[in-house]
Design a protein around this motif. Structure first.
Motif, short mmCIF file in Angstrom:
data_model
loop_
_atom_site.label_atom_id
_atom_site.label_comp_id
_atom_site.label_asym_id
_atom_site.label_seq_id
_atom_site.Cartn_x
_atom_site.Cartn_y
_atom_site.Cartn_z
N PHE A 139 0.71 -1.38 0.17
CA PHE A 139 0.00 0.04 -0.17
C PHE A 139 0.87 1.24 0.01
CE2 PHE A 139 -2.83 -3.16 1.44
CZ PHE A 139 -3.96 -2.98 1.14
N VAL A 140 0.15 2.33 -0.52
CA VAL A 140 0.89 3.60 -0.14
C VAL A 140 0.06 4.55 0.92
CG1 VAL A 140 1.33 5.96 -1.34
CG2 VAL A 140 1.69 4.07 -2.58
N LEU A 141 0.87 4.64 2.27
CA LEU A 141 0.34 5.26 3.16
C LEU A 141 0.81 6.67 3.37
CD1 LEU A 141 0.79 2.46 5.96
CD2 LEU A 141 -1.11 2.69 4.24
N ARG A 142 1.65 6.94 2.63
CA ARG A 142 2.33 8.31 2.62
C ARG A 142 2.88 8.68 1.23
NH1 ARG A 142 6.75 11.12 4.81
NH2 ARG A 142 7.67 9.19 5.61
N ILE A 143 2.89 9.78 0.79
CA ILE A 143 3.60 10.48 -0.24
C ILE A 143 4.37 11.61 0.01
CG2 ILE A 143 3.46 11.45 -2.73
CD1 ILE A 143 0.61 10.07 -3.06
N SER A 144 5.73 11.51 -0.09
CA SER A 144 6.56 12.50 0.48
C SER A 144 7.21 13.07 -0.61
CB SER A 144 7.61 11.77 1.18
OG SER A 144 8.64 12.69 1.74
N VAL A 145 7.40 14.73 -0.53
CA VAL A 145 7.99 15.21 -1.81
C VAL A 145 9.22 15.83 -1.16
CG1 VAL A 145 7.91 17.04 -3.53
CG2 VAL A 145 5.85 15.70 -2.89
N THR A 146 10.44 15.43 -1.73
CA THR A 146 11.57 15.85 -1.24
C THR A 146 12.44 16.60 -2.12
OG1 THR A 146 12.86 13.85 -1.90
CG2 THR A 146 11.79 13.97 0.43
N GLY A 147 13.46 17.26 -1.92
CA GLY A 147 14.61 17.79 -2.67
C GLY A 147 14.25 19.42 -2.35
N SER A 148 15.08 20.23 -3.40
CA SER A 148 14.97 21.62 -3.34
C SER A 148 13.70 22.19 -4.03
CB SER A 148 16.28 22.05 -4.10
OG SER A 148 16.06 21.68 -5.63
N GLY A 149 13.01 21.22 -4.78
CA GLY A 149 11.60 21.72 -5.41
C GLY A 149 10.36 21.12 -4.56
N THR A 171 -4.14 3.56 -0.41
CA THR A 171 -4.58 2.69 -1.31
C THR A 171 -3.67 1.74 -1.58
OG1 THR A 171 -3.83 4.41 -3.11
CG2 THR A 171 -5.96 4.72 -2.49
N PHE A 172 -4.12 0.76 -2.51
CA PHE A 172 -3.18 -0.49 -2.71
C PHE A 172 -2.26 0.15 -4.10
CE2 PHE A 172 -2.21 -4.21 -5.29
CZ PHE A 172 -1.76 -5.15 -4.30
N TYR A 173 -0.97 -0.20 -3.99
CA TYR A 173 -0.26 0.27 -4.98
C TYR A 173 0.20 -0.57 -6.06
CZ TYR A 173 4.19 2.44 -6.73
OH TYR A 173 4.95 3.21 -7.59
N ARG A 174 -0.24 -0.33 -7.39
CA ARG A 174 -0.05 -1.04 -8.55
C ARG A 174 1.01 -0.62 -9.20
NH1 ARG A 174 -5.65 -0.66 -7.42
NH2 ARG A 174 -6.48 -2.92 -7.41
N GLY A 175 1.71 0.37 -8.94
CA GLY A 175 2.87 0.93 -9.72
C GLY A 175 2.39 2.50 -10.20
N ILE A 176 3.38 3.13 -10.93
CA ILE A 176 2.84 4.48 -11.48
C ILE A 176 3.56 4.70 -12.70
CG2 ILE A 176 4.72 5.52 -10.13
CD1 ILE A 176 2.81 8.05 -9.53
N THR A 213 10.62 6.90 -6.10
CA THR A 213 11.27 5.97 -5.52
C THR A 213 9.92 5.34 -4.36
OG1 THR A 213 12.63 6.74 -3.65
CG2 THR A 213 13.55 5.87 -5.92
N LYS A 214 9.80 4.05 -4.17
CA LYS A 214 8.81 3.40 -3.20
C LYS A 214 9.87 2.72 -2.12
CE LYS A 214 4.64 1.19 -2.27
NZ LYS A 214 5.16 0.23 -1.17
N SER A 215 9.58 3.04 -0.85
CA SER A 215 10.57 2.49 0.34
C SER A 215 9.22 2.05 1.39
CB SER A 215 11.47 3.34 0.81
OG SER A 215 12.08 2.59 1.88
N GLY A 216 9.07 0.81 1.61
CA GLY A 216 8.02 0.43 2.41
C GLY A 216 6.65 0.80 1.99
N SER A 217 6.01 1.64 2.87
CA SER A 217 4.72 2.10 2.44
C SER A 217 4.69 3.73 1.99
CB SER A 217 3.70 1.93 3.41
OG SER A 217 4.26 2.62 4.48
#
Length: 298
Positions: A98-108, A128-133, A154-158
């Protein structure tokens, strides 16, 4: 590995071994301590051993059960602990789907709302269930945003990580230089997300050598681009520390100095030479540690 049970009896080793040999019982790790003789046998021979030494004079007892029996006993005494551990492993494995959190990192990362809008439009939302992007579409649409120079996912864990690099509009500028080594060492790992890796694992490099070039190859042509990636190097170093006397505490302090020199990075090997001098001793610690450097990579 055999499941061996440790048995203790009050008997001479010769007498005990003769009895066990006549009964065709294989024994391991024999030892004598005072009036006691201890040995190890497989679990299936325990009843037979007690039958052979049934006379009270032998005072036979089990000193330590086999690993298998100890594990069963531990499980029976604390079943909920084991069940909880199994459930924890199951939940951890399930969360990776699953995807439990979406994190936006970096200078942007200041473009978080715009980036999340792109991610949501591609059918990926939290919890939601992660089927890829569709990564090519994600990168193309994010890099179309004002000031964005690089995007990766990249996806790491959830957690789904969206790394966005931007130019001066973010308050910082991307480094358009190549990644160069800042130490002498041996390459353990090289990852070029963007740009061209000029070394491979196992290569020896010197301080100043280019590890990732800020260009891509199109046949024989070099096309300038942003260098993004990191390298992990194995570095050998030596440090000397004076102490008034050779003690465990002073030796620990010498090792601590090596850790400080390595700036907290992982030390993979170390040795020490102790030299006696007029006023005390000098510890020379030779060690190897891992050193990671990166460019435009958070």
């Amino acid at each position: 590995m055999k499941n061996l049970c440790k048995v203790q009896i009050t008997c001479s080793p010769v007498q005990a071994l003769n009895k066990l040999k006549r009964a065709d019982i294989p024994v391991y790790n024999c030892a004598k301590s005072g009036a006691y003789f201890t040995f190890e046998v497989a679990d299936n021979y325990i009843k037979k051993v007690f039958a052979i030494f049934a006379h009270p004079c032998y005072n036979v007892s089990v000193k330590q059960n086999s690993a298998k029996k100890r594990a069963v006993k531990a499980f029976l005494s604390r079943p909920m602990l084991f069940i909880g551990a199994v459930l924890a492993v199951f939940c951890a494995a399930l969360s990776n789907c699953f995807v439990l959190r979406i994190s936006v990192t970096g200078s942007g990362s200041y473009l978080k709302n715009e980036v999340l809008a792109v991610v949501y439009s591609l059918g990926v939302t939290p919890y939601t269930f992660y089927r890829g992007i569709d990564e090519p579409s994600l990168r193309a649409r994010v890099m179309a945003l004002s000031g964005v120079t690089f995007c990766s996912v990249t996806k790491s864990g959830s957690v789904l990580y969206i790394n966005v690099q931007a130019d001066a509009e973010s308050g910082t500028t991307a480094d358009y230089a190549s990644l160069c080594s800042d130490v002498n060492g041996t390459v353990i790992k090289i990852t070029a997300v963007c740009g061209t890796a000029l070394v491979s694992a196992g290569d020896s490099v010197a301080k100043g050598d280019v590890l990732i070039g800020a260009y891509c190859l199109n046949g024989e042509d070099k096309i300038s681009c942003l260098a993004v990636g990191y390298a992990q190097l194995s570095v050998t170093a030596s440090i000397s520390v004076f102490a008034e006397s050779d003690t465990e505490e002073n030796l620990s302090s010498a090792y601590a100095a090596a850790m400080l020199y390595a700036e907290g990075e992982e030390i993979t090997g170390k040795s020490v030479i102790v030299k006696t001098v007029a006023d005390g001793v000098i510890y020379t610690v030779n060690f190897t540690y891992l050193h990671t450097i990166s460019i435009n990579f958070n």
